[in-house]
Design a protein around this motif. Structure first.
Motif, PDB file in Angstrom:
ATOM      1  N   LEU A  17      -8.317 -13.400  11.887  1.00  0.00           N
ATOM      2  CA  LEU A  17      -9.300 -14.391  11.457  1.00  0.00           C
ATOM      3  C   LEU A  17     -10.382 -14.592  12.507  1.00  0.00           C
ATOM      4  N   GLN A  18      -9.986 -14.610  13.785  1.00  0.00           N
ATOM      5  CA  GLN A  18     -10.942 -14.858  14.854  1.00  0.00           C
ATOM      6  C   GLN A  18     -11.922 -13.706  15.040  1.00  0.00           C
ATOM      7  N   THR A  19     -11.472 -12.479  14.829  1.00  0.00           N
ATOM      8  CA  THR A  19     -12.338 -11.321  15.026  1.00  0.00           C
ATOM      9  C   THR A  19     -13.125 -10.966  13.775  1.00  0.00           C
ATOM     10  N   SER A  20     -12.799 -11.585  12.647  1.00  0.00           N
ATOM     11  CA  SER A  20     -13.527 -11.321  11.411  1.00  0.00           C
ATOM     12  C   SER A  20     -14.845 -12.088  11.402  1.00  0.00           C
ATOM     13  N   LYS A  21     -15.901 -11.419  10.977  1.00  0.00           N
ATOM     14  CA  LYS A  21     -17.213 -12.066  10.902  1.00  0.00           C
ATOM     15  C   LYS A  21     -17.516 -12.578   9.501  1.00  0.00           C
ATOM     16  N   THR A  22     -16.526 -12.516   8.636  1.00  0.00           N
ATOM     17  CA  THR A  22     -16.664 -13.071   7.290  1.00  0.00           C
ATOM     18  C   THR A  22     -15.630 -14.178   7.110  1.00  0.00           C
ATOM     19  N   ARG A  23     -15.839 -15.018   6.127  1.00  0.00           N
ATOM     20  CA  ARG A  23     -14.915 -16.116   5.869  1.00  0.00           C
ATOM     21  C   ARG A  23     -13.701 -15.568   5.120  1.00  0.00           C
ATOM     22  N   THR A  24     -12.592 -15.498   5.826  1.00  0.00           N
ATOM     23  CA  THR A  24     -11.359 -14.965   5.259  1.00  0.00           C
ATOM     24  C   THR A  24     -10.246 -15.976   5.478  1.00  0.00           C
ATOM     25  N   GLY A  25      -9.449 -16.227   4.447  1.00  0.00           N
ATOM     26  CA  GLY A  25      -8.347 -17.164   4.577  1.00  0.00           C
ATOM     27  C   GLY A  25      -7.108 -16.497   5.143  1.00  0.00           C
ATOM     28  N   ALA A  26      -6.198 -17.325   5.646  1.00  0.00           N
ATOM     29  CA  ALA A  26      -4.969 -16.804   6.251  1.00  0.00           C
ATOM     30  C   ALA A  26      -4.126 -16.048   5.227  1.00  0.00           C
ATOM     31  N   LEU A  27      -4.028 -16.576   4.009  1.00  0.00           N
ATOM     32  CA  LEU A  27      -3.233 -15.908   2.974  1.00  0.00           C
ATOM     33  C   LEU A  27      -3.835 -14.567   2.589  1.00  0.00           C
ATOM     34  N   GLN A  28      -5.167 -14.525   2.504  1.00  0.00           N
ATOM     35  CA  GLN A  28      -5.845 -13.275   2.166  1.00  0.00           C
ATOM     36  C   GLN A  28      -5.629 -12.230   3.256  1.00  0.00           C
ATOM     37  N   ALA A  29      -5.718 -12.654   4.519  1.00  0.00           N
ATOM     38  CA  ALA A  29      -5.497 -11.726   5.637  1.00  0.00           C
ATOM     39  C   ALA A  29      -4.060 -11.215   5.647  1.00  0.00           C
ATOM     40  N   THR A  30      -3.116 -12.104   5.370  1.00  0.00           N
ATOM     41  CA  THR A  30      -1.706 -11.711   5.337  1.00  0.00           C
ATOM     42  C   THR A  30      -1.452 -10.708   4.221  1.00  0.00           C
ATOM     43  N   ARG A  31      -2.016 -10.976   3.054  1.00  0.00           N
ATOM     44  CA  ARG A  31      -1.832 -10.082   1.903  1.00  0.00           C
ATOM     45  C   ARG A  31      -2.395  -8.688   2.207  1.00  0.00           C
ATOM     46  N   ARG A  32      -3.558  -8.632   2.849  1.00  0.00           N
ATOM     47  CA  ARG A  32      -4.171  -7.341   3.164  1.00  0.00           C
ATOM     48  C   ARG A  32      -3.322  -6.548   4.153  1.00  0.00           C
ATOM     49  N   ILE A  33      -2.792  -7.234   5.171  1.00  0.00           N
ATOM     50  CA  ILE A  33      -1.963  -6.560   6.178  1.00  0.00           C
ATOM     51  C   ILE A  33      -0.699  -5.984   5.550  1.00  0.00           C
ATOM     52  N   VAL A  34      -0.036  -6.782   4.703  1.00  0.00           N
ATOM     53  CA  VAL A  34       1.204  -6.336   4.073  1.00  0.00           C
ATOM     54  C   VAL A  34       0.944  -5.185   3.107  1.00  0.00           C
ATOM     55  N   GLN A  35      -0.171  -5.246   2.365  1.00  0.00           N
ATOM     56  CA  GLN A  35      -0.503  -4.175   1.434  1.00  0.00           C
ATOM     57  C   GLN A  35      -0.788  -2.862   2.154  1.00  0.00           C
ATOM     58  N   GLU A  36      -1.451  -2.932   3.307  1.00  0.00           N
ATOM     59  CA  GLU A  36      -1.851  -1.724   4.017  1.00  0.00           C
ATOM     60  C   GLU A  36      -0.743  -1.168   4.916  1.00  0.00           C
ATOM     61  N   MET A  37       0.018  -2.079   5.550  1.00  0.00           N
ATOM     62  CA  MET A  37       0.963  -1.648   6.582  1.00  0.00           C
ATOM     63  C   MET A  37       2.422  -1.957   6.255  1.00  0.00           C
ATOM     64  N   GLY A  38       2.656  -2.709   5.206  1.00  0.00           N
ATOM     65  CA  GLY A  38       4.010  -3.144   4.924  1.00  0.00           C
ATOM     66  C   GLY A  38       4.355  -4.406   5.701  1.00  0.00           C
ATOM     67  N   ILE A  39       5.533  -4.948   5.467  1.00  0.00           N
ATOM     68  CA  ILE A  39       5.927  -6.201   6.090  1.00  0.00           C
ATOM     69  C   ILE A  39       5.996  -6.081   7.605  1.00  0.00           C
ATOM     70  N   PHE A  40       6.348  -4.886   8.113  1.00  0.00           N
ATOM     71  CA  PHE A  40       6.442  -4.698   9.557  1.00  0.00           C
ATOM     72  C   PHE A  40       5.073  -4.614  10.224  1.00  0.00           C
ATOM     73  N   GLY A  41       4.023  -4.520   9.407  1.00  0.00           N
ATOM     74  CA  GLY A  41       2.675  -4.561   9.963  1.00  0.00           C
ATOM     75  C   GLY A  41       2.355  -5.891  10.616  1.00  0.00           C
ATOM     76  N   LEU A  42       3.100  -6.929  10.224  1.00  0.00           N
ATOM     77  CA  LEU A  42       2.906  -8.257  10.827  1.00  0.00           C
ATOM     78  C   LEU A  42       3.421  -8.304  12.258  1.00  0.00           C
ATOM     79  N   TYR A  43       4.140  -7.256  12.672  1.00  0.00           N
ATOM     80  CA  TYR A  43       4.659  -7.201  14.046  1.00  0.00           C
ATOM     81  C   TYR A  43       3.948  -6.152  14.893  1.00  0.00           C
ATOM     82  N   ASN A  44       2.780  -5.712  14.437  1.00  0.00           N
ATOM     83  CA  ASN A  44       1.981  -4.801  15.248  1.00  0.00           C
ATOM     84  C   ASN A  44       1.635  -5.471  16.577  1.00  0.00           C
ATOM     85  N   GLY A  45       1.821  -4.747  17.675  1.00  0.00           N
ATOM     86  CA  GLY A  45       1.472  -5.290  18.983  1.00  0.00           C
ATOM     87  C   GLY A  45       2.515  -6.206  19.582  1.00  0.00           C
ATOM     88  N   LEU A  46       3.739  -6.186  19.044  1.00  0.00           N
ATOM     89  CA  LEU A  46       4.777  -7.079  19.572  1.00  0.00           C
ATOM     90  C   LEU A  46       5.091  -6.758  21.036  1.00  0.00           C
TER      91      LEU A  46
END
Length: 279
Positions: A17-46
């Motif tokens: 959200l912080q690096t996005s230059k467009t107005r994006t909601g948290a749910l929308q960002a979460t949905r995009r990450i899961v669709q592109e990377m799967g549920i484990f995409g939420l742990y990128n950079g752990l």
């Protein structure tokens, strides 16, 4: 580190959200990450987040306690406001410097999947990322975004530690026993203060660290010059307005609040058992 394992997905969404230059909601960002990377995409950079906690957070706590012990009054009276401010300044600056390389890796690895494929860094782990940064961008790359990182670290340390100690003292003076419930309430309130105080510096830090790229594209190497602190601030304000400095406030608080609760409760347990035993 234990807290990071629980809160990392929220931190990843916050960075998006912080690096996005467009107005994006948290749910929308979460949905995009899961669709592109799967549920484990939420742990990128752990791995980078764990390295950050092992350097930045541990340094802050250690220096803060050392500074307070050094300035402790012989008569047992409380430290003055200026003395506490000095302790937080020293601990925040030390943590910001020591943890800056891990902070860069954390932001880059979390933000990588939002970039076009040819611009992604594809760090496999924190160690691989450190080696790649030094190899491709030089040792000076470890200091990218150091100015906003130091500002953010100092603000975070001051707002978290001072507000936690203040709320804890209020509760103890009100007659509540020094227990886990008091530590929970004080850290919960400290999270609200810290999130609000640190949000602008956090947005600037994330933008600065994510903007720097040393990539191999189809036309060859592309090396971007680091944007100055003033240029980053003015660009955000001019193109997105004042509200942009508080992008990701909700996921920031949702991440920071449980992290502070877990961190301070464990810290209090350790301080009472281990530190008290060896003091």
């Amino acid at each position: 580190m234990a807290a990071s394992c629980f809160t990392h997905p929220i931190d990843l969404i916050k960075v998006h959200l912080q690096t996005s230059k467009t107005r994006t909601g948290a749910l929308q960002a979460t949905r995009r990450i899961v669709q592109e990377m799967g549920i484990f995409g939420l742990y990128n950079g752990l791995t980078a987040a764990l390295l950050r906690q092992g350097t930045y957070t541990m340094t802050r706590f250690a220096v803060y306690d050392i500074a307070k012990d050094y300035m402790r009054h012989a008569d047992g009276s409380h430290l003055a406001g200026g003395e506490i401010a000095l302790a937080t300044l020293l601990s925040g600056a030390a943590g910001g410097i020591v943890g800056n390389p891990a902070e860069i890796l954390n932001v880059r690895m979390q933000n990588d999947q939002s970039l076009p494929p040819y611009m992604r860094r594809n760090y496999k782990s924190a160690v691989h990322g450190l080696v790649a940064m030094v190899r491709d961008e030089g040792v000076r790359s470890l200091a990218i975004g150091l100015a906003p990182s130091l500002i953010r670290a100092t603000l975070a340390t001051a707002s978290q530690f001072v507000s936690y100690d203040t709320f804890k003292e209020w509760l103890l003076n009100a007659g509540y026993p020094d227990s886990v419930s008091v530590h929970f309430a004080a850290s919960f309130a400290a999270g609200l203060v810290a999130t609000t105080v640190c949000s602008p510096a956090d947005v600037i830090k994330s933008r600065t660290m994510a903007a720097l790229r040393s990539q191999q594209s189809a036309v060859g190497a592309v090396l971007a010059r680091p944007p100055s602190l003033w240029r980053t601030c003015s660009s955000i304000y001019r193109t997105e307005g004042l509200r942009a400095f508080f992008k990701g406030w909700i996921p920031s608080y949702v991440r920071l609040c449980p992290q502070l609760v877990i961190t301070f409760i464990i810290y209090e347990r350790l301080r009472k058992s281990y530190f008290a035993h060896y003091s």
